[in-house]
Design a protein around this motif. Structure first.
Motif, PDB file in Angstrom:
ATOM      1  N   TYR A  26       0.823  -1.223   0.000  1.00 42.14           N
ATOM      2  CA  TYR A  26       0.000   0.000   0.000  1.00 42.14           C
ATOM      3  C   TYR A  26       0.852   1.267   0.000  1.00 42.14           C
ATOM      4  CZ  TYR A  26       0.784   0.472   5.035  1.00 42.14           C
ATOM      5  OH  TYR A  26       1.376   0.632   6.255  1.00 42.14           O
ATOM      6  N   GLN A  62       5.626  -0.405  12.161  1.00 42.91           N
ATOM      7  CA  GLN A  62       4.189  -0.217  11.940  1.00 42.91           C
ATOM      8  C   GLN A  62       3.370  -0.417  13.213  1.00 42.91           C
ATOM      9  OE1 GLN A  62       2.573   0.928   9.243  1.00 42.91           O
ATOM     10  NE2 GLN A  62       4.483   1.367   8.201  1.00 42.91           N
ATOM     11  N   SER A  63       2.447  -1.385  13.197  1.00 46.69           N
ATOM     12  CA  SER A  63       1.503  -1.484  14.311  1.00 46.69           C
ATOM     13  C   SER A  63       2.111  -1.985  15.613  1.00 46.69           C
ATOM     14  CB  SER A  63       0.330  -2.383  13.924  1.00 46.69           C
ATOM     15  OG  SER A  63      -0.544  -1.650  13.123  1.00 46.69           O
ATOM     16  N   LYS A  66       1.973   0.356  18.414  1.00 41.12           N
ATOM     17  CA  LYS A  66       0.749   0.516  19.218  1.00 41.12           C
ATOM     18  C   LYS A  66       0.979   0.054  20.660  1.00 41.12           C
ATOM     19  CE  LYS A  66      -2.581   0.272  15.342  1.00 41.12           C
ATOM     20  NZ  LYS A  66      -2.105   0.078  14.025  1.00 41.12           N
ATOM     21  N   PHE A  94      -7.685  -4.905  10.676  1.00 39.63           N
ATOM     22  CA  PHE A  94      -7.016  -3.850  11.436  1.00 39.63           C
ATOM     23  C   PHE A  94      -7.603  -2.463  11.226  1.00 39.63           C
ATOM     24  CE2 PHE A  94      -4.374  -1.746   8.167  1.00 39.63           C
ATOM     25  CZ  PHE A  94      -4.476  -2.655   7.131  1.00 39.63           C
ATOM     26  N   ASN A 113      -6.410  -0.162  14.394  1.00 36.58           N
ATOM     27  CA  ASN A 113      -6.068   1.219  14.028  1.00 36.58           C
ATOM     28  C   ASN A 113      -6.913   2.249  14.770  1.00 36.58           C
ATOM     29  OD1 ASN A 113      -4.313  -0.004  12.303  1.00 36.58           O
ATOM     30  ND2 ASN A 113      -4.870   1.249  10.529  1.00 36.58           N
ATOM     31  N   GLU A 159       2.553   7.143   4.443  1.00 37.08           N
ATOM     32  CA  GLU A 159       1.346   6.797   5.214  1.00 37.08           C
ATOM     33  C   GLU A 159       0.338   7.941   5.127  1.00 37.08           C
ATOM     34  OE1 GLU A 159       0.637   4.026   6.972  1.00 37.08           O
ATOM     35  OE2 GLU A 159       2.580   3.026   6.849  1.00 37.08           O
ATOM     36  N   ASN A 166      -7.606   5.489   7.450  1.00 40.53           N
ATOM     37  CA  ASN A 166      -7.317   6.007   8.787  1.00 40.53           C
ATOM     38  C   ASN A 166      -7.953   7.381   8.991  1.00 40.53           C
ATOM     39  OD1 ASN A 166      -5.814   3.842   9.892  1.00 40.53           O
ATOM     40  ND2 ASN A 166      -4.034   4.447   8.672  1.00 40.53           N
ATOM     41  N   TYR A 190       0.196   9.704  14.705  1.00 38.09           N
ATOM     42  CA  TYR A 190       0.011   8.246  14.561  1.00 38.09           C
ATOM     43  C   TYR A 190       0.884   7.690  13.424  1.00 38.09           C
ATOM     44  CZ  TYR A 190      -2.269   3.946  12.969  1.00 38.09           C
ATOM     45  OH  TYR A 190      -2.502   2.662  12.545  1.00 38.09           O
ATOM     46  N   CYS A 194       3.895   4.796  13.528  1.00 38.44           N
ATOM     47  CA  CYS A 194       3.949   3.623  12.638  1.00 38.44           C
ATOM     48  C   CYS A 194       5.284   3.562  11.889  1.00 38.44           C
ATOM     49  CB  CYS A 194       2.829   3.681  11.597  1.00 38.44           C
ATOM     50  SG  CYS A 194       1.186   3.381  12.253  1.00 38.44           S
ATOM     51  N   TYR A 240      -5.055  -8.674  15.251  1.00 39.46           N
ATOM     52  CA  TYR A 240      -6.303  -8.405  14.543  1.00 39.46           C
ATOM     53  C   TYR A 240      -7.215  -9.624  14.577  1.00 39.46           C
ATOM     54  CZ  TYR A 240      -3.047  -4.898  12.915  1.00 39.46           C
ATOM     55  OH  TYR A 240      -2.102  -3.924  12.874  1.00 39.46           O
ATOM     56  N   GLY A 257       2.998  -6.242  12.973  1.00 40.11           N
ATOM     57  CA  GLY A 257       2.878  -5.029  12.167  1.00 40.11           C
ATOM     58  C   GLY A 257       2.894  -5.415  10.701  1.00 40.11           C
ATOM     59  N   VAL A 258       2.328  -4.553   9.886  1.00 37.67           N
ATOM     60  CA  VAL A 258       2.176  -4.845   8.469  1.00 37.67           C
ATOM     61  C   VAL A 258       3.541  -4.794   7.739  1.00 37.67           C
ATOM     62  CG1 VAL A 258       1.685  -2.522   7.593  1.00 37.67           C
ATOM     63  CG2 VAL A 258       0.409  -4.472   6.696  1.00 37.67           C
TER      64      VAL A 258
HETATM   65  N1  GLU Z   1       0.352   2.108   9.096  1.00 41.92           N
HETATM   66  C1  GLU Z   1      -0.600   1.020   9.024  1.00 41.92           C
HETATM   67  C2  GLU Z   1      -1.969   1.606   9.022  1.00 41.92           C
HETATM   68  O1  GLU Z   1      -2.268   2.400   9.878  1.00 41.92           O
HETATM   69  C3  GLU Z   1      -0.396   0.081  10.178  1.00 41.92           C
HETATM   70  C4  GLU Z   1      -1.126  -1.191  10.003  1.00 41.92           C
HETATM   71  C5  GLU Z   1      -0.400  -2.398  10.576  1.00 41.92           C
HETATM   72  O2  GLU Z   1       0.794  -2.389  10.855  1.00 41.92           O
HETATM   73  O3  GLU Z   1      -1.074  -3.410  10.745  1.00 41.92           O
HETATM   74  O4  GLU Z   1      -2.742   1.299   8.167  1.00 41.92           O
END
Ligand code: GLU
Length: 309
Positions: A26, A62-63, A66, A94, A113, A159, A166, A190, A194, A240, A257-258
């Motif tokens: 993405y 990435q996630s 969190k 997510f 998210n 992002e 988001n 945010y 990430c 998730y 994380g993605v």
């Molecule tokens: N930056 C990604 C998002 O907010 C993180 C998603 C992930 O790591 O699962 O879409």
């Protein structure tokens, strides 16, 4: 038990795997990562570090960020956080938006998210975005005892440019009042969280506080009770709609994380990080999960494994 050998054997087996999942595409900086990459780091309670493969190469966490954002937010507002975000597994993707309508803008948990966006908004209740990003960077650097950890601005920008879902989530929650601050500032912060870039070694080092009841090298970062609770959330919500299967197969608190990383904690025993960018259908690292499954099989570290000693 020879952990160095086990970690090396797992990395060797992973190098031979042909089914490596699909690299996130993405954003361009993630799409460019070669699916051949695999790294693993295990930090034991005695401080020894066992690494294999591409364990020193920074990747986009990435996630996984969190977990660190949640830790900071609990530190800032305590249990009040739970008036704005829940503690139940979501059972959905997510970035799902459907649940938010029926649940009146209160996200199921801090690891999807929507939940992490609320957590970020909470942090911005007393900080400007620049300060919150600085606080996060200082926090992970201290946790990992590593001043070289950085935020990848190119990832943060990408992002921002593609984060329409988001934005929809954040605006929707703003309408309900679960997000209270300026939506653009919340998202900008945010996205920077990430975009933290860390290697397996750095990530496993940063996870030590969750292995050791909230402490790192004798220094307390969170209370023992909070560390236990963060681990509980990672177990129930860390992957998730794949969280149940992760608990079934691996039996350890973890957060994926993605970017293909997973931080995993064997409480009282080890902090573990794996990275392989190819993802399974749920957006979790295909080989990362496989590697962790092998690790717990060989070590008996699953929290569900009876420990009779
Ligand atoms: N930056 C990604 C998002 O907010 C993180 C998603 C992930 O790591 O699962 O879409």
């Amino acid at each position: 038990m020879d952990i160095t050998q086990i970690v090396e054997d797992i990395a060797g087996a992973m190098a031979r795997e042909t089914e490596r999942g699909k690299v996130a595409d993405y954003i361009a900086p993630l799409a460019a990562i070669a699916p051949e990459r695999f790294g693993m780091a295990v930090v034991l309670r005695d401080g020894s570090v066992h690494v294999a493969g591409d364990a020193e190469e920074p990747f986009s966490i990435q996630s996984i960020s969190k977990v660190f954002a949640l830790t900071l937010a609990i530190g800032a507002v305590g249990d009040q956080l739970w008036t704005r975000v829940g503690r139940e597994p979501s059972g959905s993707a997510f970035n799902s938006i459907v649940q938010l309508e029926s649940e009146r803008g209160r996200p199921r948990n801090p690891f999807i998210n929507a939940g992490a966006i609320v957590v970020t908004d909470v942090l911005l209740g007393h900080l400007e975005p620049r300060e919150a990003i600085g606080q996060m960077l200082r926090f992970v650097r201290e946790l990992a005892s590593d001043e070289t950890i950085r935020i990848d601005e190119e990832v943060a920008r990408a992002e921002q440019e593609t984060g329409f879902t988001n934005m929809a989530l954040a605006n929707y929650m703003r309408a309900f009042g679960t997000v209270r601050g300026d939506v653009a500032k919340v998202l900008g912060t945010y996205f920077h969280f990430c975009a933290l870039s860390m290697s397996c070694r750095q990530l496993a080092m940063a996870g030590r506080y969750l292995m050791d009841g909230g402490r790192v090298e004798g220094r307390r970062f969170v209370t023992e009770r909070r560390a236990r609770r963060i681990n509980a959330l990672m177990m129930s919500c860390g992957h998730y709609d794949n969280s149940g299967d992760f608990a079934y197969r691996i039996g350890l608190p973890g957060k994926s994380g993605v970017g293909g990383g997973i931080l995993c904690v064997a409480p009282g025993i080890a902090s573990i990080a794996v990275w392989s960018p190819g993802l399974n259908g749920n957006g979790n690292s295909q080989l990362g999960q496989m590697a962790l499954e092998r690790l717990v099989y060989q070590t008996g570290w699953s929290v569900f494994e009876p420990k009779f000693s």
